[in-house]
Design an enzyme around this catalytic site. Sequence first.
Site, mmCIF file in Angstrom:
data_model
loop_
_atom_site.group_PDB
_atom_site.id
_atom_site.type_symbol
_atom_site.label_atom_id
_atom_site.label_comp_id
_atom_site.label_asym_id
_atom_site.label_seq_id
_atom_site.Cartn_x
_atom_site.Cartn_y
_atom_site.Cartn_z
ATOM 1 C CB THR A 1 -18.581 34.036 24.059
ATOM 2 O OG1 THR A 1 -19.605 34.648 24.839
ATOM 3 C CG2 THR A 1 -17.231 34.431 24.584
ATOM 4 C CG ASP B 1 -20.204 20.394 29.327
ATOM 5 O OD1 ASP B 1 -20.534 20.718 28.185
ATOM 6 O OD2 ASP B 1 -19.029 20.448 29.744
ATOM 7 C CE LYS C 1 -17.256 19.817 27.161
ATOM 8 N NZ LYS C 1 -16.911 20.772 28.213
#
Length: 462
Positions: free
Chosen positions: A39, A227, A231
């Site tokens: 994407t 996730d 980060k």
Amino acid sequence: MKGRGGAVPRVKGRNASAALAVRPARRDEIGVALVGWGTIGSGVIKLLEDRRREIDARLGARLRLVGVADIDLKRKREVEVSRALLTSRTQELIRDPKVDVVIELMGGLEPARTFVLDAIAHGKSIVTANKALLAHHGTEILAAAEARGVGCRFEASVGGGIPIIRTLREALAADRQTAVFGIVNGTSNYILSTMAAAGRSFAEVLADAQKAGLAEADPTYDVDGIDAAHKLTLLVQLAFGVRVALDAVHTEGIRDVDASDMEYARELGYAIKLLAIAKDHGNAIEARVHPTMIPAHDPLAAVSGAFNAVCVHGDALGRSMYYGQGAGMMPTATAVVADVIDVARDLRELGRPRLAPLGYPIARQRVAKVRPIGDVMSEFYLRVHAQDEPGVLGRIASLLGQQKISIASVVQRARSSGGVVPIVIRTHETRERDLRRALDRVAKMPSVRGKPVAIRIEENPG
Ligand code: HSE
């Protein structure tokens, strides 16, 4: 290749070699390879195509897509690509002499790591959105890029389209940051916001989000905080100039947040958000990801849906906040393409990167001690389900008191049909280890049903 800058001026005298070392290596075409056509990759192709004239004008050179590599070239994508550009031979594309910059958007650890290191070894600059790769292998990759003198940029790895990496590396370089925290996972923020707005359960909202394509079929990385932890390790390196081990980041997800917690939070004047929080205490770093109650008036509480926001607290600047689309095809693609432009500018003007990937040499980075979660001080929201009988509240309070936990307020709801009532307690600031010890004892009380729930409160984040 000789560029539009024409001949390099002749420099005479003692400083000749220094002047020549930084002479503009002007280029009129920069070749780009895209590795991973998903994407975001489609967004990158679209931007490179749709904004070609503006980008080339800004750069003063042509950005040329040399090729697109993916193992699956048959799947229907949102953009069309000339067959001549498509290849499944990733290594061949990476090593193509026409390629100057490799965009890695395949995700995951391997073979992404191998391809990125191979590209660096062949003198290619890297642009990646792969936070997992950087959280696990960032030191190796950044050190290799520095040693080879190639660029490495990763703006899209945190906050999607929000330019937080560049901000920390450059715009805030004069300040000493003491805290960096925020909402860095759009999926979990979407789920929590929807739970709060609709009074629905985690499982229902997740299932709907998956059906609508807003959450992955395997949502583990997003809803379990992994996730966000990836980060956070990147934000720490940029904000504090040190590294923390990924497994030292205390990580909790949102699966245990109940619709009733959302409701109590609202009544108490709070919102529940999955926050990634890092604080620099000088002798140790706090680095943690968990559902957090924040005051309803805090700007972070208004960040809803799939949006992200990162707050930075600096000694001189105080608090600043960076808000925007944390995911999605075009927002993330803007960050990727801006990185490509950044790297291409350096190549064109200098023939080498203007800045180390983190803004300082990786060799200067030390591994910081992370404060164990048991030593972290917080106020807590507690929800305990207990048989509604005389003295139960007193016994819970007494167990908390034995661990020197002071109660700020208690809400006891009306008796429920089975005679079990939720008791909601707000504590004053307490050491987490003491709180856990007390809760273990509370959980063992014969009148207590199920596992007590504890959510940390950040009254004044940052
Ligand atoms: N899975 C991420 C999120 C997207 O939900 O925020 C980009 O990092």
